[in-house]
Design an enzyme around this catalytic site. Structure first.
Site, short mmCIF file in Angstrom:
data_model
loop_
_atom_site.label_atom_id
_atom_site.label_comp_id
_atom_site.label_asym_id
_atom_site.label_seq_id
_atom_site.Cartn_x
_atom_site.Cartn_y
_atom_site.Cartn_z
N VAL A 5 -9.44 36.71 8.03
CA VAL A 5 -8.25 36.06 8.56
C VAL A 5 -8.42 34.61 8.09
O VAL A 5 -9.14 33.84 8.70
CB VAL A 5 -8.15 36.18 10.10
CG1 VAL A 5 -6.95 35.41 10.62
CG2 VAL A 5 -8.07 37.65 10.51
N PRO A 6 -7.80 34.28 6.95
CA PRO A 6 -8.19 33.11 6.16
C PRO A 6 -7.75 31.74 6.71
O PRO A 6 -6.96 31.04 6.11
CB PRO A 6 -7.54 33.39 4.80
CG PRO A 6 -6.33 34.19 5.14
CD PRO A 6 -6.73 35.04 6.31
N CYS A 7 -8.34 31.35 7.80
CA CYS A 7 -8.04 30.04 8.38
C CYS A 7 -8.56 28.91 7.50
O CYS A 7 -8.10 27.77 7.62
CB CYS A 7 -8.56 29.92 9.80
SG CYS A 7 -10.29 30.33 10.01
N HIS A 8 -9.47 29.22 6.57
CA HIS A 8 -9.94 28.19 5.64
C HIS A 8 -8.83 27.71 4.71
O HIS A 8 -8.94 26.65 4.11
CB HIS A 8 -11.14 28.71 4.83
CG HIS A 8 -10.84 29.91 3.99
ND1 HIS A 8 -10.88 31.19 4.51
CD2 HIS A 8 -10.47 30.03 2.68
CE1 HIS A 8 -10.56 32.06 3.55
NE2 HIS A 8 -10.30 31.37 2.44
N ARG A 9 -7.73 28.46 4.62
CA ARG A 9 -6.62 28.09 3.75
C ARG A 9 -5.65 27.09 4.40
O ARG A 9 -4.64 26.76 3.81
CB ARG A 9 -5.86 29.34 3.32
CG ARG A 9 -6.70 30.29 2.48
CD ARG A 9 -5.95 31.54 2.09
NE ARG A 9 -6.87 32.49 1.45
CZ ARG A 9 -6.65 33.79 1.37
NH1 ARG A 9 -5.54 34.32 1.87
NH2 ARG A 9 -7.53 34.57 0.79
#
Length: 182
Positions: free
Chosen positions: A140-144
């Site tokens: 769940v790409p919260c780094h984006r």
């Protein structure tokens, strides 16, 4: 929001090059991806808070499908996860987490972009809190998610991890585009 006891919580230590990340899943899917090089206690604390009463059981075989996709991601060979994921939060958190999954590989969005996407344009701070509560890093790409001005902002896994993930994705996306133009 606390999840009800539904099953055992299976875990494994994912390792790739110098990366070591604890991962965990229920029978319903991947529910936790920890921070880079953090101790097992990070998983224990999360589990005690969100899945109290569930038994933590190490099961490398059961977690292998998740490990396989994470390996392919770190090798630059996977840009969209297909493994089942299982998260439960407030309706607001779930809307934010779903919006994170819609951010294309190798791209970024601002907190304001996410707020507009979920039709809560004034909820930027709440968006930040929901992103910080995301239990499933990487998949769940919260780094984006970055600041409105393009700056890197906080990340539960640490800024080094966020920077590395963004560089990995940008490098893989660039290589893919170059191969398409050959």
């Amino acid at each position: 929001m606390t999840l009800n006891k539904s099953s055992s919580l299976y875990w494994s230590l994912f390792s790739y090059e110098n990366w070591k990340v604890y991962i965990a899943a229920t029978r319903r899917g991947l529910c936790f991806v920890g921070s880079h090089n953090q101790p097992f206690e990070e998983l224990v604390q999360w589990s005690n808070h969100y899945l109290p009463g569930n038994d933590l059981i190490q099961d490398d075989e059961k977690l292998q499908p998740f490990v396989d996709e994470l390996n392919r991601y770190f090798q630059g060979k996977l840009n969209r996860f297909t493994i089942p994921i299982f998260y439960r939060g407030t309706l607001f958190q779930e809307a934010v987490w779903k919006a994170l999954c819609d951010i294309p590989y190798g791209q970024t969005r601002s907190y304001s972009d996410i707020a507009r996407q979920i039709r809560r344009p004034t909820a930027v701070r709440a968006i930040g809190r929901a992103i910080g509560a995301n239990p499933i890093l990487i998949t769940v790409p919260c780094h984006r998610v970055i600041g409105k001005n393009g700056s890197l902002t906080g990340y539960r896994g640490g800024m080094e991890m966020k920077t590395h993930l963004l560089e990995l994705e940008r490098g893989s996306a660039t290589n893919e585009k170059e191969q398409q133009h050959v």
